[in-house]
Design a protein around this motif. Structure first.
Motif, PDB file in Angstrom:
ATOM      1  N   GLY A  15       0.806  -1.214   0.000  1.00 40.54           N
ATOM      2  CA  GLY A  15       0.000   0.000   0.000  1.00 40.54           C
ATOM      3  C   GLY A  15       0.835   1.257   0.000  1.00 40.54           C
ATOM      4  O   GLY A  15       0.312   2.360  -0.184  1.00 40.54           O
ATOM      5  N   THR A  29       1.330   6.097  -2.442  1.00 39.33           N
ATOM      6  CA  THR A  29       0.367   5.404  -1.591  1.00 39.33           C
ATOM      7  C   THR A  29      -0.768   4.877  -2.456  1.00 39.33           C
ATOM      8  O   THR A  29      -1.325   5.628  -3.259  1.00 39.33           O
ATOM      9  N   LEU A  30      -1.118   3.603  -2.284  1.00 40.30           N
ATOM     10  CA  LEU A  30      -2.235   3.018  -3.005  1.00 40.30           C
ATOM     11  C   LEU A  30      -3.538   3.566  -2.431  1.00 40.30           C
ATOM     12  O   LEU A  30      -3.747   3.542  -1.218  1.00 40.30           O
ATOM     13  N   GLN A  31      -4.396   4.060  -3.288  1.00 41.05           N
ATOM     14  CA  GLN A  31      -5.699   4.585  -2.893  1.00 41.05           C
ATOM     15  C   GLN A  31      -6.767   3.834  -3.676  1.00 41.05           C
ATOM     16  O   GLN A  31      -7.064   4.194  -4.815  1.00 41.05           O
ATOM     17  N   PRO A  32      -7.346   2.780  -3.086  1.00 41.80           N
ATOM     18  CA  PRO A  32      -8.395   2.040  -3.801  1.00 41.80           C
ATOM     19  C   PRO A  32      -9.520   2.980  -4.227  1.00 41.80           C
ATOM     20  O   PRO A  32      -9.914   3.872  -3.482  1.00 41.80           O
ATOM     21  N   GLY A  33      -9.984   2.814  -5.446  1.00 44.76           N
ATOM     22  CA  GLY A  33     -11.064   3.652  -5.954  1.00 44.76           C
ATOM     23  C   GLY A  33     -10.615   5.023  -6.420  1.00 44.76           C
ATOM     24  O   GLY A  33     -11.440   5.882  -6.725  1.00 44.76           O
ATOM     25  N   HIS A  34      -9.300   5.239  -6.494  1.00 43.63           N
ATOM     26  CA  HIS A  34      -8.777   6.540  -6.930  1.00 43.63           C
ATOM     27  C   HIS A  34      -9.254   6.883  -8.330  1.00 43.63           C
ATOM     28  O   HIS A  34      -9.237   6.049  -9.222  1.00 43.63           O
ATOM     29  N   LYS A  35      -9.679   8.096  -8.523  1.00 44.28           N
ATOM     30  CA  LYS A  35     -10.037   8.608  -9.843  1.00 44.28           C
ATOM     31  C   LYS A  35      -9.058   9.735 -10.164  1.00 44.28           C
ATOM     32  O   LYS A  35      -8.908  10.663  -9.371  1.00 44.28           O
ATOM     33  N   ASP A  83      -2.119   5.385 -14.686  1.00 42.17           N
ATOM     34  CA  ASP A  83      -3.371   5.506 -13.934  1.00 42.17           C
ATOM     35  C   ASP A  83      -4.158   6.758 -14.303  1.00 42.17           C
ATOM     36  O   ASP A  83      -5.206   7.020 -13.725  1.00 42.17           O
TER      37      ASP A  83
END
Length: 93
Positions: A15, A29-35, A83
């Motif tokens: 993460g 930093t991994l941010q689930p749901g990042h747009k 991304d």
């Protein structure tokens, strides 16, 4: 892809990661749901903007703003990471 080396990672799944290249460090930093944002989210000053631009092109990254000399004293371009985040890269003229 850009020549960074991973120097630290944390979590399972991972993460947080620190990447290093020369004197630069990136803390990610991994941010689930990042747009991705529709604007630049990071700015990088480099010693050879033309070389980094060529790497981005070879890797097939989307160039958002073409490489050019700016009236504010930088040779710069903006690319999009895989991304969708926009990275502004510059080198003093």
């Amino acid at each position: 892809m850009l020549g960074f080396t991973k120097t630290f990672e944390n979590g399972n799944p991972v993460g947080f990661v620190i990447l290093k290249r020369d004197q630069a460090e990136l803390h990610l930093t991994l941010q689930p749901g990042h747009k991705p944002a529709p604007f630049n989210v990071a700015h990088m000053m480099v010693h050879d903007v033309d070389a980094l631009h060529a790497i981005c092109q070879r890797q097939g990254l989307r160039i958002i703003k073409k490489l050019q000399n700016k009236d504010y004293g930088l040779r710069a371009f903006v690319f999009e990471d895989p991304d969708g985040n926009r990275i502004d890269v510059g080198q003093p003229l």
